[in-house]
Design a protein around this motif. Structure first.
Motif, mmCIF file in Angstrom:
data_model
loop_
_atom_site.group_PDB
_atom_site.id
_atom_site.type_symbol
_atom_site.label_atom_id
_atom_site.label_comp_id
_atom_site.label_asym_id
_atom_site.label_seq_id
_atom_site.Cartn_x
_atom_site.Cartn_y
_atom_site.Cartn_z
ATOM 1 N N ARG A 73 76.494 -18.770 50.786
ATOM 2 C CA ARG A 73 77.315 -18.551 49.595
ATOM 3 C C ARG A 73 76.507 -18.781 48.320
ATOM 4 N N VAL A 74 75.706 -19.831 48.331
ATOM 5 C CA VAL A 74 74.885 -20.137 47.157
ATOM 6 C C VAL A 74 73.875 -19.026 46.913
ATOM 7 N N LEU A 75 73.199 -18.584 47.982
ATOM 8 C CA LEU A 75 72.199 -17.527 47.837
ATOM 9 C C LEU A 75 72.835 -16.207 47.393
ATOM 10 N N ALA A 76 74.021 -15.901 47.935
ATOM 11 C CA ALA A 76 74.704 -14.671 47.535
ATOM 12 C C ALA A 76 75.092 -14.725 46.061
ATOM 13 N N ALA A 77 75.575 -15.883 45.615
ATOM 14 C CA ALA A 77 75.956 -16.038 44.209
ATOM 15 C C ALA A 77 74.741 -15.919 43.300
ATOM 16 N N ILE A 78 73.635 -16.557 43.701
ATOM 17 C CA ILE A 78 72.398 -16.463 42.919
ATOM 18 C C ILE A 78 71.906 -15.024 42.886
ATOM 19 N N GLY A 79 72.006 -14.339 44.025
ATOM 20 C CA GLY A 79 71.560 -12.956 44.103
ATOM 21 C C GLY A 79 72.351 -12.047 43.175
ATOM 22 N N MET A 80 73.672 -12.161 43.208
ATOM 23 C CA MET A 80 74.510 -11.326 42.348
ATOM 24 C C MET A 80 74.240 -11.623 40.876
ATOM 25 N N ALA A 81 74.126 -12.911 40.548
ATOM 26 C CA ALA A 81 73.860 -13.298 39.156
ATOM 27 C C ALA A 81 72.502 -12.771 38.693
ATOM 28 N N SER A 82 71.514 -12.796 39.575
ATOM 29 C CA SER A 82 70.176 -12.313 39.224
ATOM 30 C C SER A 82 70.183 -10.820 38.947
ATOM 31 N N VAL A 83 70.899 -10.058 39.782
ATOM 32 C CA VAL A 83 70.961 -8.607 39.583
ATOM 33 C C VAL A 83 71.682 -8.275 38.280
ATOM 34 N N ILE A 84 72.815 -8.937 38.030
ATOM 35 C CA ILE A 84 73.589 -8.670 36.807
ATOM 36 C C ILE A 84 72.778 -9.037 35.569
ATOM 37 N N LEU A 85 72.149 -10.227 35.587
ATOM 38 C CA LEU A 85 71.376 -10.679 34.429
ATOM 39 C C LEU A 85 70.189 -9.761 34.152
ATOM 40 N N SER A 86 69.444 -9.419 35.198
ATOM 41 C CA SER A 86 68.260 -8.573 35.009
ATOM 42 C C SER A 86 68.644 -7.166 34.591
#
Length: 224
Positions: A73-86
């Motif tokens: 869950r943590v990795l998925a949240a970090i992944g989604m946030a990274s894609v949106i931010l970038s």
């Protein structure tokens, strides 16, 4: 290493102009072929085969993240946030560019995180279901991507949401298509050597241009 080896080609033109100044008119375009600019652009900013640099940065970030946590869950949240931010950062004009394709690397790490979390589930999907899912995802992808690229969706949160959703749908469409196709020797061969084909594309293109326009002497401006 693959990035810097293949990117040596991008430095051939400025070196040629430096050694043979008369060639400057031949390469006269809006691009700056100065040695200092080219070295900075290719070796520091990573603007040669940019995706290799981005993939390397993404792998480094992914290694750090998976070393810190294995919580899906943590990795998925970090992944989604990274894609949106970038995606947001890369869409902004006037912002200073970061070296080594860091923004694209953060986006790559985001996709890696999501793939890392879902990889075991993806492996269990039957081929027929994967084919149907791929077709459906491709249709929705086109529904979102075409208006976004055509400028129909106004700039802002709506465009950002459509871009991120289309990116993930396109990614899963390809993944599901690969599952549906299964093993294919021809596609595997092309995929294995795709980097070489891509890197040699610019070289072969310039050889053809020299042959057609300099050796044969075709006048590009006046020839039908």
């Amino acid at each position: 290493m693959p990035y810097y080896v293949f990117s040596l080609y991008f430095l051939a033109k400025p070196f040629a102009i430096l050694l043979i100044p008369s060639m400057r008119a031949t390469f006269q375009t809006s691009h700056d072929y100065g040695i200092a600019h080219q070295f900075l652009d290719v070796l520091v900013m990573g603007n040669g085969l940019w995706f290799l640099m981005a993939f390397f940065v993404g792998e480094c970030l992914m290694y750090g993240l998976t070393s810190l946590t294995d919580d899906g869950r943590v990795l998925a949240a970090i992944g989604m946030a990274s894609v949106i931010l970038s995606t947001f950062v890369s869409s902004q004009t006037g912002w200073p560019a970061l070296p080594f394709q860091i923004v694209a690397g953060v986006k790559a790490a985001g996709y890696m995180c999501v793939g890392y979390v879902l990889k075991e589930r993806l492996k269990t999907i039957p081929r027929r279901r994967a084919g149907v899912s791929s077709a459906c995802a491709a249709i929705v992808f086109l529904t979102l991507a075409v208006p976004a690229v055509a400028g129909i969706i106004p700039d802002g949160p709506a465009l950002l949401t459509a871009s991120v959703a289309a990116a993930f749908l396109g990614t899963f469409a390809v993944i599901w298509l690969c599952i549906a196709v299964g093993s294919c020797r021809m596609l595997a061969y092309i995929g294995r050597y795709s980097l070489v084909y891509y890197a040699l594309n610019a070289l072969t293109l310039n050889i053809m241009k020299i042959g057609l326009f300099r050796v044969i002497g075709i006048n590009v401006a006046s020839t039908p």
